[in-house]
Write a protein that holds these residues in place. Structure first.
Motif, PDB file in Angstrom:
ATOM      1  N   GLN A   1       8.341   6.783  -2.046  1.00 58.33           N
ATOM      2  CA  GLN A   1       8.421   7.748  -3.140  1.00 58.33           C
ATOM      3  C   GLN A   1       9.470   8.818  -2.860  1.00 58.33           C
ATOM      4  O   GLN A   1      10.218   9.220  -3.742  1.00 58.33           O
ATOM      5  CB  GLN A   1       7.061   8.398  -3.374  1.00 58.33           C
ATOM      6  CG  GLN A   1       6.028   7.462  -3.937  1.00 58.33           C
ATOM      7  CD  GLN A   1       4.651   8.106  -4.042  1.00 58.33           C
ATOM      8  OE1 GLN A   1       4.494   9.292  -3.790  1.00 58.33           O
ATOM      9  NE2 GLN A   1       3.665   7.294  -4.403  1.00 58.33           N
ATOM     10  N   ILE A   2       9.546   9.290  -1.624  1.00 60.92           N
ATOM     11  CA  ILE A   2      10.526  10.309  -1.264  1.00 60.92           C
ATOM     12  C   ILE A   2      11.934   9.731  -1.375  1.00 60.92           C
ATOM     13  O   ILE A   2      12.838  10.362  -1.940  1.00 60.92           O
ATOM     14  CB  ILE A   2      10.265  10.835   0.168  1.00 60.92           C
ATOM     15  CG1 ILE A   2       9.003  11.692   0.151  1.00 60.92           C
ATOM     16  CG2 ILE A   2      11.452  11.651   0.666  1.00 60.92           C
ATOM     17  CD1 ILE A   2       8.589  12.175   1.516  1.00 60.92           C
TER      18      ILE A   2
ATOM     19  N   ASP B   1       2.778  -0.071  -6.367  1.00 64.70           N
ATOM     20  CA  ASP B   1       2.208   0.466  -5.137  1.00 64.70           C
ATOM     21  C   ASP B   1       3.343   0.842  -4.200  1.00 64.70           C
ATOM     22  O   ASP B   1       4.055  -0.024  -3.691  1.00 64.70           O
ATOM     23  CB  ASP B   1       1.326  -0.585  -4.466  1.00 64.70           C
ATOM     24  CG  ASP B   1      -0.141  -0.264  -4.583  1.00 64.70           C
ATOM     25  OD1 ASP B   1      -0.467   0.814  -5.115  1.00 64.70           O
ATOM     26  OD2 ASP B   1      -0.944  -1.083  -4.136  1.00 64.70           O
ATOM     27  N   ARG B   2       3.520   2.141  -4.008  1.00 61.41           N
ATOM     28  CA  ARG B   2       4.595   2.596  -3.127  1.00 61.41           C
ATOM     29  C   ARG B   2       4.010   3.523  -2.072  1.00 61.41           C
ATOM     30  O   ARG B   2       3.070   4.265  -2.336  1.00 61.41           O
ATOM     31  CB  ARG B   2       5.659   3.352  -3.915  1.00 61.41           C
ATOM     32  CG  ARG B   2       6.428   2.458  -4.875  1.00 61.41           C
ATOM     33  CD  ARG B   2       7.447   3.257  -5.610  1.00 61.41           C
ATOM     34  NE  ARG B   2       6.734   4.241  -6.430  1.00 61.41           N
ATOM     35  CZ  ARG B   2       7.313   5.073  -7.263  1.00 61.41           C
ATOM     36  NH1 ARG B   2       8.601   5.068  -7.396  1.00 61.41           N
ATOM     37  NH2 ARG B   2       6.607   5.922  -7.969  1.00 61.41           N
ATOM     38  N   THR B   3       4.604   3.489  -0.900  1.00 62.04           N
ATOM     39  CA  THR B   3       4.185   4.390   0.167  1.00 62.04           C
ATOM     40  C   THR B   3       4.796   5.758  -0.076  1.00 62.04           C
ATOM     41  O   THR B   3       5.682   5.929  -0.918  1.00 62.04           O
ATOM     42  CB  THR B   3       4.636   3.872   1.538  1.00 62.04           C
ATOM     43  OG1 THR B   3       6.068   3.875   1.582  1.00 62.04           O
ATOM     44  CG2 THR B   3       4.100   2.471   1.808  1.00 62.04           C
TER      45      THR B   3
END
Length: 149
Positions: free
Chosen positions: A144-145, A138-140
């Motif tokens: 991710q950027i 689970d990544r925001t």
């Protein structure tokens, strides 16, 4: 009692009264509560014109485009929703009544039934707040950027 003690006790009440008068003067038309209708205005005359056997096009001509539609197998339905709302001068909105006109069609697009539902016909649905865990990470969006660099 000295005058300063009496004015000291009355000052907060006088300030509150003055504030209430100023806020009441800011409302449009001097009313603290405005009533209006959201959505489709369901009139009795239009409702009487809808009869079993009429075509879907005639219903659209009489009532206008539906706010939402539904299709289950061979049947479909048009829904027209009217919500009567009271709004205070301070931005609070209260729903006073909600009426849903449902017009049901068969596979030949002919009216088979119509029904009028109110708030009393509705059911409260409890929303589940728990989340199902996923096997991935689970990544925001920011994570991710940053990971792509």
């Amino acid at each position: 009692m000295p005058l300063s003690i009496v004015t000291g006790r009355i000052a907060p009440f006088a300030a509150a009264a003055a504030l209430a008068l100023v806020l009441a003067g800011c409302t449009s038309g001097g009313a603290l509560i405005t009533k209006h209708t959201q959505g489709y205005e369901i009139s009795d005359s239009a409702l009487k014109q809808i009869r079993v056997g009429q075509s879907q096009d005639l219903v659209t001509l009489v009532l206008g485009s539906p706010q939402t539609t539904n299709t289950f197998g061979d049947q479909s339905a048009y829904y027209y929703i009217q919500t009567k709302v009271e709004e205070t001068a301070f931005g609070m909105t209260m729903i006073k009544s909600r009426t849903v006109l449902a017009v049901y069609f068969d596979k030949n697009k002919k009216v088979v039934d119509k029904a009028v539902y109110s708030l009393a016909d509705g059911k409260v649905v409890a929303m589940e707040t728990r989340r199902t865990s996923s096997f991935g990470e689970d990544r925001t969006f920011i994570d991710q950027i940053l990971q792509s660099f």
